[in-house]
Design a protein around this motif. Structure first.
Motif, PDB file in Angstrom:
ATOM      1  N   ASP A 117      37.700 -28.617  34.167  1.00 37.72           N
ATOM      2  CA  ASP A 117      37.560 -29.644  33.137  1.00 37.72           C
ATOM      3  C   ASP A 117      37.603 -31.045  33.728  1.00 37.72           C
ATOM      4  N   GLU A 141      31.365 -27.952  27.341  1.00 34.99           N
ATOM      5  CA  GLU A 141      32.324 -26.899  27.680  1.00 34.99           C
ATOM      6  C   GLU A 141      33.473 -27.376  28.558  1.00 34.99           C
ATOM      7  N   ASN A 142      33.169 -28.234  29.538  1.00 32.43           N
ATOM      8  CA  ASN A 142      34.197 -28.645  30.499  1.00 32.43           C
ATOM      9  C   ASN A 142      34.661 -30.084  30.301  1.00 32.43           C
ATOM     10  N   SER A 144      36.889 -32.765  28.572  1.00 28.37           N
ATOM     11  CA  SER A 144      38.114 -32.850  27.775  1.00 28.37           C
ATOM     12  C   SER A 144      38.112 -34.068  26.866  1.00 28.37           C
ATOM     13  N   THR A 177      30.055 -31.921  16.837  1.00 26.97           N
ATOM     14  CA  THR A 177      30.547 -31.444  18.132  1.00 26.97           C
ATOM     15  C   THR A 177      31.862 -32.072  18.566  1.00 26.97           C
ATOM     16  N   LYS A 207      35.099 -30.871  19.996  1.00 23.09           N
ATOM     17  CA  LYS A 207      35.630 -29.758  19.220  1.00 23.09           C
ATOM     18  C   LYS A 207      35.170 -28.486  19.905  1.00 23.09           C
ATOM     19  N   LYS A 208      36.058 -27.766  20.457  1.00 27.28           N
ATOM     20  CA  LYS A 208      35.692 -26.562  21.186  1.00 27.28           C
ATOM     21  C   LYS A 208      35.172 -25.494  20.220  1.00 27.28           C
TER      22      LYS A 208
END
Length: 270
Positions: A117, A141-142, A144, A177, A207-208
């Motif tokens: 991350d 995805e990575n 933060s 997102t 937002k994961k």
């Protein structure tokens, strides 16, 4: 380590010594105000445990602030190699915490530079800021967090909601997102050279797994429906049974929520 960074000459002096001037062709507007760069850097969540990506460090004003704020590792992506003498000094003072990659940020993948991350913190060049943000939204995805400076007008579009005058394509893509907010405004006089517009620092927290519709589908749909804001959606995209989405077709794009755009994009692929 902090003492070495803080003992460097002021950025403006380093630029004069190197004979450098901001390049209009690269959208360069540099920040020399230590209070401001420090405030931006300290806004990065959990900075002391983070690898931070910075795009367009220029002579390293924000870069130095990120290191002084305790960033574990900073990777700066710089297109302009004339800044190398200054960035080399900062790299030496960083004791291994700064890595500079000379490349066009639009042509490389950040994920190829980092294992795991990372946060992004940058005073983005105005001429590529929106394009970079959309690229990053496609690949969260990575990431933060993103703490980014934009023109105030762009910042307002990023955080706009349905009913706001600034609500549009960028608002929808961000809302689906991430959580976004404007942290503070930055006056044009804070920059060298001073741009013609005000700026603002925006923080975007992904937002994961929040959106199950491919973002590229939503991007194409919003481009189509916001392409002519005055038209009803049935005029921008004819031949659609809008009733299946609980609509009648006389709505305009600015009336549709981000969630409604995602619902439509799951069925209608442009």
């Amino acid at each position: 380590m902090m003492d070495k960074i803080n003992s460097l000459s002021p950025v403006s002096e380093m630029m004069r010594s190197a004979g450098l001037e901001p390049k209009k062709s690269l959208g360069q507007n540099f920040l020399f105000d230590l209070n401001l760069t420090g405030k931006i850097a300290r806004s990065v969540p959990d900075i002391e445990n983070s690898t931070v990506i910075e795009v367009g460090p220029g002579p390293g004003g924000l870069t130095r602030a990120l290191l002084s704020a305790g960033a574990r590792h900073v990777i700066a992506i710089e297109k302009d190699k004339t800044t190398k003498p200054i960035l080399d000094e900062i790299t030496t003072a960083s004791d291994g915490r700064l890595e500079v990659v000379y490349a066009d940020a639009l042509k490389i993948s950040v994920d190829d530079l980092v294992a795991g991350d990372y946060a992004i913190c940058s005073n983005l060049p105005y001429n590529v800021g929106t394009e970079l943000l959309i690229r990053w939204l496609h690949n969260l995805e990575n990431i933060s967090s993103m703490t980014l400076m934009f023109q105030r007008e762009v910042a307002e579009r990023i955080v706009a909601r349905v009913g706001d005058k600034q609500y549009g394509r960028l608002s929808v893509l961000v809302a689906l997102t991430a959580d976004a907010k404007i942290l503070f405004n930055v006056p044009r006089t804070a920059f060298t050279p001073a741009p013609k517009v005000e700026s603002a620092v925006v923080q975007i927290i992904p937002k994961k797994g929040a959106c199950d519709t491919p973002l590229q589908n939503i991007e194409r749909l919003t481009a189509k429906l916001f392409g002519n804001r005055r038209k009803m959606i049935r005029g921008n995209l004819p031949g659609i049974d809008w009733a299946q989405f609980g609509l009648i077709g006389t709505e305009r794009a600015e009336e549709l929520s981000p969630e409604k755009f995602a619902e439509i994009a799951r069925t209608i692929v442009i």
